[in-house]
Design an enzyme around this catalytic site. Structure first.
Site, PDB file in Angstrom:
ATOM      1  N   LYS A 101       0.807  -1.228   0.000  1.00 40.01           N
ATOM      2  CA  LYS A 101       0.000   0.000   0.000  1.00 40.01           C
ATOM      3  C   LYS A 101       0.840   1.278   0.000  1.00 40.01           C
ATOM      4  O   LYS A 101       0.424   2.289  -0.555  1.00 40.01           O
ATOM      5  CB  LYS A 101      -0.969   0.010   1.179  1.00 40.01           C
ATOM      6  CG  LYS A 101      -2.191  -0.884   0.956  1.00 40.01           C
ATOM      7  CD  LYS A 101      -3.271  -0.597   1.976  1.00 40.01           C
ATOM      8  CE  LYS A 101      -4.522  -1.410   1.714  1.00 40.01           C
ATOM      9  NZ  LYS A 101      -4.332  -2.848   2.072  1.00 40.01           N
ATOM     10  N   GLU A 123     -10.236   7.675   4.224  1.00 37.25           N
ATOM     11  CA  GLU A 123     -10.928   6.851   5.205  1.00 37.25           C
ATOM     12  C   GLU A 123     -10.135   5.548   5.326  1.00 37.25           C
ATOM     13  O   GLU A 123      -9.298   5.233   4.477  1.00 37.25           O
ATOM     14  CB  GLU A 123     -12.358   6.523   4.754  1.00 37.25           C
ATOM     15  CG  GLU A 123     -12.450   5.487   3.643  1.00 37.25           C
ATOM     16  CD  GLU A 123     -12.004   6.024   2.300  1.00 37.25           C
ATOM     17  OE1 GLU A 123     -12.102   7.235   2.074  1.00 37.25           O
ATOM     18  OE2 GLU A 123     -11.536   5.207   1.471  1.00 37.25           O
ATOM     19  N   SER A 388       1.544  -9.768  -1.108  1.00 38.94           N
ATOM     20  CA  SER A 388       1.243  -8.333  -0.956  1.00 38.94           C
ATOM     21  C   SER A 388       1.609  -7.766   0.410  1.00 38.94           C
ATOM     22  O   SER A 388       1.878  -6.575   0.525  1.00 38.94           O
ATOM     23  CB  SER A 388      -0.238  -8.076  -1.241  1.00 38.94           C
ATOM     24  OG  SER A 388      -1.062  -8.928  -0.462  1.00 38.94           O
TER      25      SER A 388
END
Ligand SMILES: *Cc1c(COP(=O)(O)O)cnc(C)c1O
Length: 405
Positions: A101, A123, A388
């Site tokens: 991310k 958010e 990931s």
């Protein structure tokens, strides 16, 4: 390579088009006020992010701060045990903060800084996106407002603490069910008031144009590195590439490197407890075309046509839609989308830990589980899996629900 009349050699020039469409999917379905803000971000992206200065600064940050390139590891013991194709993993768990991310959060925060903004807004549900963005904001010297449902704040105490330590404001949302949906609404509402001083940063290849394109471009580094590294390690391309799909950012990053190659590509969605609506989050497999959160894609709907309730053992995968580019690649057949259950995921989680000394995020364990199945089926050749993220965040959950196997 041409596939179903789509030329993948020139693919990135043509998709998305100027209005953010991948075929019929994508676009921007927001209020006129927000549309103004989206256009500002789009213009800034097209000029700033293509500038030599931005590109070289981001490249330096990736190397000196994030620790890129992340390596590829050959899973020799696990491959031998399965007796089929050789398994490899791209180690996004070793990217700073422990997941992919940060690749797009750092791009978004750096863009905000170059645009002269003071603040980033987002958010978060489980808190992973909030932590990655708070990290990038701290690095870039920006304020960071993270909207989070009151229920999620209680559930995700360690991530709330991380965000606060990194200097972010965690803003509690007490409307409705007090979870992700309400947090999205609150973050968008705040952004409408503050867009002169702030930019909104989305957490995946989702939302109105230009976000699906921007996030893909920032995640591409994963696929570009992986292709080069794999060629250098083995002298060949992998026969298959696998990644898990929630919103679809880690998958688009990885897939981008291989779309124009003779490589089978698999996107893996969470089947959770089974195929009944509400028990899974496999939107591409069971969903239909629809508009939500500002874009057209394939989504899971309830009987009223609203986003359906979804479930997965991996909190990062329980989203009722996927990025519009995945819907497009699904329909044209270039990427095959398949599913993995909670149970198969947890087996793969322990198998990777025991056989290879890598504790994966539960999200990533979906891709590992599929890669293991595929390796057995193929019998020979090679499978490259995008790992990931790391599983440290999942320790308490695993111990509580599954114990030590
Ligand atoms: C958030 C997350 C995902 C799911 O997001 P995508 O946008 O689908 O990549 C997958 N793996 C990890 C480790 C995550 O934190």
């Amino acid at each position: 390579m041409t596939y179903n009349n789509i030329d993948f050699e020139t693919y990135f020039k043509n998709y998305p088009d100027a209005n953010g469409y991948f075929g019929k999917y994508g676009g921007s379905f927001v209020s006129p006020e927000l549309q103004t803000a989206m256009e500002e971000i789009n213009d800034a992206y097209r000029t700033i992010c293509k500038s030599r200065k931005f590109i070289s600064e981001l490249r330096r940050i990736r190397k000196e701060f994030q620790g890129r390139p992340t390596p590829i590891s050959h899973l020799e013991r696990l491959s031998n045990k399965l007796g089929g194709a050789q398994l490899y993993v791209k180690r996004e768990d070793l990217n700073h903060t422990g997941a992919h991310k940060l690749n797009h959060c750092m791009g978004e925060a750096l863009l905000a800084k170059y645009m002269g903004k003071k603040k980033v807004i987002a958010e978060t549900g489980a808190g992973q996106h909030g932590v990655a963005l708070a990290t990038a904001a701290a690095y870039c010297g920006l304020e960071c407002d993270i909207y989070m449902g009151a229920v999620d704040i209680k559930k995700q105490a360690p991530n709330v603490a991380r965000m606060k330590i990194l200097g972010a404001n965690v803003i509690e949302v007490t409307e409705g069910l007090q979870t992700l949906k309400e947090a999205v609404d609150a973050a968008f509402a705040a952004y409408c008031h503050e867009y002169k001083d702030a930019i909104y940063c989305i957490g995946s290849v989702l939302g109105p144009h230009p976000f699906p394109m921007m996030v893909r471009e920032f995640q591409k580094v994963v696929g570009i590195e992986a292709r080069e590294q794999f060629l250098e390690m083995t002298g060949e391309l992998p026969d298959a590439v696998v990644a898990c799909v929630g919103g679809g950012s880690n998958a688009m990053g990885m897939f981008s490197g291989f779309l124009n190659d003779p490589v089978e590509i698999y996107g893996i969605e969470p089947l959770g407890r089974g195929p009944a609506l509400g028990d899974h989050a496999a939107s591409l497999k069971y969903g239909e075309e629809g508009i939500m959160h500002g874009f057209n894609s394939i989504m899971l709907k309830d009987e009223n046509g609203d986003p359906a309730p979804v479930y997965s053992v991996a909190s990062g995968l329980d989203y009722p839609s996927s990025g519009p580019e995945h819907a497009f690649l699904h329909d044209c057949g270039r990427v095959k989308y398949d599913v993995i259950t909670d149970e198969e995921t947890i087996d793969a989680f322990f198998e990777l830990a025991r056989m290879e000394g890598i504790i994966p995020a539960i999200e990533s364990a979906h891709a590992v589980a599929y890669g293991m199945k595929l390796a057995k089926e193929m019998g020979r050749g090679s499978v490259l899996i995008n790992l990931s993220g790391r599983g440290d965040k999942d320790m308490d959950y695993i111990i509580e629900h599954y114990g030590i196997r």
